[in-house]
Write a protein that holds these residues in place. Structure first.
Motif, PDB file in Angstrom:
ATOM      1  N   SER A   1      34.299  12.882  26.609  1.00 15.94           N
ATOM      2  CA  SER A   1      34.661  14.354  27.140  1.00 15.94           C
ATOM      3  C   SER A   1      35.845  14.323  27.642  1.00 15.94           C
ATOM      4  CB  SER A   1      33.421  14.605  27.861  1.00 15.94           C
ATOM      5  OG  SER A   1      33.597  14.087  29.311  1.00 15.94           O
ATOM      6  N   GLY A   2      36.402  15.399  27.919  1.00 17.99           N
ATOM      7  CA  GLY A   2      37.833  15.568  28.563  1.00 17.99           C
ATOM      8  C   GLY A   2      38.351  16.927  28.257  1.00 17.99           C
ATOM      9  N   SER A   3      39.649  17.079  28.475  1.00 13.02           N
ATOM     10  CA  SER A   3      40.250  18.420  28.489  1.00 13.02           C
ATOM     11  C   SER A   3      41.666  18.562  27.404  1.00 13.02           C
ATOM     12  CB  SER A   3      40.881  18.866  29.941  1.00 13.02           C
ATOM     13  OG  SER A   3      39.928  18.829  30.900  1.00 13.02           O
ATOM     14  N   THR A   4      41.790  19.279  26.914  1.00 11.95           N
ATOM     15  CA  THR A   4      42.804  19.608  25.915  1.00 11.95           C
ATOM     16  C   THR A   4      43.962  19.837  26.508  1.00 11.95           C
ATOM     17  OG1 THR A   4      42.661  21.865  25.746  1.00 11.95           O
ATOM     18  CG2 THR A   4      41.092  20.762  24.048  1.00 11.95           C
ATOM     19  N   ARG A   5      45.253  19.834  26.122  1.00 15.02           N
ATOM     20  CA  ARG A   5      46.439  19.947  26.594  1.00 15.02           C
ATOM     21  C   ARG A   5      46.639  21.377  27.296  1.00 15.02           C
ATOM     22  NH1 ARG A   5      49.260  15.339  25.134  1.00 15.02           N
ATOM     23  NH2 ARG A   5      48.872  14.864  23.179  1.00 15.02           N
ATOM     24  N   ASP A   6      45.979  22.070  26.771  1.00 15.31           N
ATOM     25  CA  ASP A   6      45.805  23.757  27.427  1.00 15.31           C
ATOM     26  C   ASP A   6      44.740  24.030  28.287  1.00 15.31           C
ATOM     27  OD1 ASP A   6      43.737  23.901  25.633  1.00 15.31           O
ATOM     28  OD2 ASP A   6      44.483  25.874  24.776  1.00 15.31           O
ATOM     29  N   GLY A   7      44.018  23.113  28.693  1.00 11.88           N
ATOM     30  CA  GLY A   7      43.020  23.146  29.850  1.00 11.88           C
ATOM     31  C   GLY A   7      41.745  23.418  29.457  1.00 11.88           C
TER      32      GLY A   7
END
Length: 823
Positions: free
Chosen positions: A103-109
């Motif tokens: 899991s994580g975050s995309t570049r736009d949050g």
């Protein structure tokens, strides 16, 4: 530029289109997000929370499913929910649950979740190819075992539905999408995510507590309910109740409507599978499978042709459910006109004080744990009853008659629970309800009395538990028509309202309404109406249970108005109550049938016998279809239907129906039962009207003898039988013999005796019948006096359209002609 504006404006003509377009633009439809470590993203599915892509994880080269949340920047609640999904799903390791890798975050949050990619069909698409239960049940049992794995690790799914399950080419099912899951025990942060009153899930598959937004009451058994709906849907392609309509209508059906039996829509399914599904779909969580593991085990038993655990429990609950729903039905009001006619007008008592068990998973106090233990002990004991054996039933179980089983087992309660009187009290209460549902009201009353005594010993008088037990015993005495014993208990209940903590307004209405019903049955309908109105003053029903109590009290008001001859007001209130009952449970529900019967009896009172007979025929058909021909209510309303046919001039048509009712009454209740004796009286009058005087006299004498021996001569039912004997002898051409009975009836019903209300239709009928007899004995002055007194009472108690006035006019003309002829 203006042209472009016009051509592009169509997408936001309504709010839904605008929101959808904003989401699409936010997600960058047509261009996949850039997520470090993943490549070859292709859109797979789009939902309310976000978009799912297929992708390849660069580090492992394995295919994955990437779920990307639609909202950016994150709202606090969305972040909490998504992070919770990651945490909960990552904690689960089971071959039937989709694994979480990352899991994580995309570049736009925006947040993303990398999961195992399942190459397969949605469960519902897989099932519709072939709905053979032998194909579906093994796969479904594996799904239940996967959900059990989650439950054992403290995770509740809360959104179980076919679209959240995939089946691969090998027939292996995998559960996915824990986006609405939550732990069994909530922390402060999780309470913020899951708020009471906010619906979470997919409505057609939701449990009653989930559909109502009662999120603090959701536990693992809520998932069991959803599994039951899903299994029903997979096997039939339908839902167990109608899920079309407004949100309010669907929620109401989920909470109140009895699910259609599985075999109604899947005729080839075995009976045990029907029971398994019905157990899942119990409205009360404590009556469902207590875990999805138990459900899976019973499904495996069905596949192997082995006995299932739910059989015994289902049989007991059927008795309990019938008892709870119908135990208030089988007594008559004090409406004298109906008693004279032999018709039963049924009053609906206010419901028992509602007591909801809190979910065991969240019980943190000693009292809650004790209640849980008692419920489990009671359940184990009641389940064991279906293993009772007798010499003529060595295998025990379903072949044993329910009454015999209860008789054999009731003596074991105090032995088994000698040191646990609280549990003993609960079980005695179950026995009371079961006996009552079987028509054994005397045994039911004894069981309720013992339950009350045990409850008082444990909890004391100033407790909700005792107040509920007291109400049950009071109702039992009222069913036995033991008003003298019931009255002090009803008064005690009212007195306890100020002393018992936590009594809800609806409970107070129920208790006061019960006292009003008793007062009405003692011949004081005006005083009863005052009490009913006081009970409802300021009461604003909101919940389902409050509306139910309001409707029952409205029906009782109508019954009192009916007795007073206030027919327009009574009809208005009957119809209002009927509409409420139909809206709550449908036209075939017990309360709706009761009120429809009361409307029919009122139609008879105003002389519209044919309309009444038509209404009663509909009631009988509904009872036979939903309750069976031998249910006490089916027999009750069939008797009323026969009487309506007789009164509308269809005597010959009524006779076989009377005979059928008489046979069932005697066989099921015995000839001394009050309802049996009413039937004997009615049948005798029909035979007399058909000219079968000898047989009519034989039956009438029998009814009078039994009533005299069991009730005594001064009881109103006995007085009615004496009057009936006089009528039958008079019709047989024996006025001198008839007069001896009328003379007794006149003396016993005289106002100074207090046996019969002075201004009642019972007294009026006796006066008029005696007068008609004296006319044929050429005692014209006495006849005129008696007929005049009866006519005056009728004028004050029944409408001018009542058929009694046509009969009176005919007899007055006969008297005048005879008097003239003798001069």
């Amino acid at each position: 530029m203006s042209t472009n504006t016009a051509s592009n404006s169509s997408w936001f003509k309504d709010e839904t289109s605008l929101i959808a377009e904003l989401r699409r633009s936010r997600l960058g439809l047509g261009s996949a997000p850039d997520i470090a470590g993943y490549m070859e993203l292709r859109e797979l599915a789009r939902g309310g929370q976000g978009v799912v892509y297929t992708a390849q994880q660069q580090s492992t080269k394995r295919p994955v499913a990437l779920k990307v949340l639609s909202e950016a920047p994150f709202s606090g609640r969305s972040r909490l929910r998504f992070d919770r999904e990651v945490e909960l799903a990552a904690s689960l390791r089971h071959p039937g649950i989709v694994r979480v890798y990352d899991s994580g975050s995309t570049r736009d949050g925006r947040r993303y979740l990398a999961m195992e990619l399942v190459d397969g069909q949605r469960l519902d698409e897989w099932a519709k190819v072939d709905r053979d239960w032998r194909r579906i049940v093994p796969v479904f049992a594996a799904i239940c075992e996967a959900i059990q794995h989650a439950h054992q690790r403290g995770v509740i799914h809360r959104d179980i539905k076919p679209s959240n399950v995939r089946v691969d080419a090998d027939g292996t099912a995998k559960v996915l999408d824990f986006g609405l899951a939550r732990p069994v025990e909530l922390t402060a942060d999780e309470t913020q995510v899951t708020q009471n009153g906010q619906f979470m899930g997919s409505m057609p598959f939701a449990s009653p507590e989930q559909a109502s937004g009662e999120n603090d009451k959701i536990d693992t058994r809520s998932d069991v309910y959803s599994l039951g709906v899903m299994l029903y849907n997979l096997l039939t392609g339908k839902f167990p109740y109608n899920v079309d309509g407004s949100l309010r209508e669907v929620i109401e059906r989920i909470n109140t409507q009895t699910p259609l039996p599985l075999r109604r829509n899947a005729a080839n399914a075995p009976q045990d599978l029907d029971i398994v599904v019905a157990t899942c779909l119990a409205k009360e969580p404590q009556h469902r499978y207590q875990s999805s593991g138990d459900l899976a085990a019973d499904l495996r038993h069905v596949l192997a042709g082995e006995p299932i655990k739910a059989v015994r429990e289902s049989a007991w609950r059927t008795l309990g459910r019938q008892a709870k729903r119908y135990r208030a039905i089988a007594w008559t009001t004090g409406i004298a006109a109906a008693l004279v006619a032999g018709l039963l007008v049924v009053t609906v008592r206010a419901s028992d004080i509602a007591k909801r068990e809190r979910d065991a998973a969240k019980a943190q106090t000693t009292i809650a744990e004790q209640q849980k233990q008692r419920a489990e002990s009671a359940s184990q004991f009641l389940t064991s009853l279906f293993g009772v054996t007798t010499p003529d039933n060595p295998k025990g179980g379903a072949d044993l008659r329910a009454e015999t089983m209860l008789d054999l087992s009731i003596a074991e309660i105090d032995k088994r629970f000698a040191n646990d009187k609280a549990t003993a009290g609960q079980i005695y209460s179950h026995f009371g309800a079961a006996y009552t549902s079987l028509g054994k009201t005397d045994k039911g009353a004894e069981a309720f009395k013992t339950a009350m005594e045990r409850t008082c010993e444990v909890h004391g008088e100033n407790s909700p538990e005792y107040l509920n037990a007291l109400a049950n015993y009071t109702d039992a005495l009222m069913r036995l028509n033991n008003l003298e014993a019931a009255m002090p208990l009803a008064l005690q209940s009212v007195a306890l309202l100020d002393r018992v903590p936590g009594v809800k307004p609806a409970d107070g209405v129920a208790i006061i309404s019960r006292l009003g019903l008793l007062i009405c049955k003692q011949g004081k309908p005006k005083e009863a109406i005052v009490l009913y109105q006081q009970a409802l003053a300021g009461f604003k029903p909101v919940t389902k249970e409050e509306r139910y109590i309001f409707a029952k009290t409205t029906n009782n008001i109508a019954s009192a108005q009916h007795e007073l001859g206030e027919y327009d007001s009574a009809l208005m209130n009957y119809r209002a109550a009927y509409n409420d009952f139909v809206a709550r449970d449908g036209v075939a529900s017990g309360d709706a049938i009761i009120t429809a019967n009361n409307i029919a009896v009122l139609l008879i009172a105003v002389g519209n016998n044919e309309a009444a007979a038509a209404e009663l025929k509909k009631i009988v058909d509904a009872c036979e279809a939903n309750l069976g021909p031998e249910h006490p209510n089916t027999i009750l309303f069939t008797g009323n239907y026969a009487k309506a046919l007789q009164d509308s001039g269809k005597v010959k048509e009524s006779l076989p129906i009377f005979a059928s009712v008489f046979e069932r009454r005697v066989r099921l209740l015995g000839e001394t039962n009050r309802d049996t004796l009413i039937t004997i009286n009615n049948y005798a009058m029909a035979l007399s009207a058909d000219g079968q005087h000898d047989r009519s006299l034989e039956m009438s004498r029998k009814a009078l003898e039994l009533r005299t021996n069991t009730l005594g001569e001064k009881q109103v039912d006995t007085i009615i039988s004496i009057n009936a004997m006089g009528r039958i002898l008079h019709a047989a051409g024996k006025p001198s013999e008839a007069w001896s009975y009328f003379e007794r009836a006149l003396a016993l019903s005289a106002p100074e005796t207090g046996n019969v209300p002075a201004q009642s239709s019972t007294r009026a009928a006796i006066l008029c019948n005696a007068g008609y007899c004296l006319t044929d004995l050429s005692k014209f002055d006495d006849a005129e006096k008696l007929i005049g007194e009866g006519k005056a009472i009728y004028a004050a108690t029944v409408p001018a359209t009542s058929p009694v006035f046509a009969r009176i006019a005919k007899e007055e003309q006969k008297l005048a002609e005879k008097r003239t002829a003798t001069r």
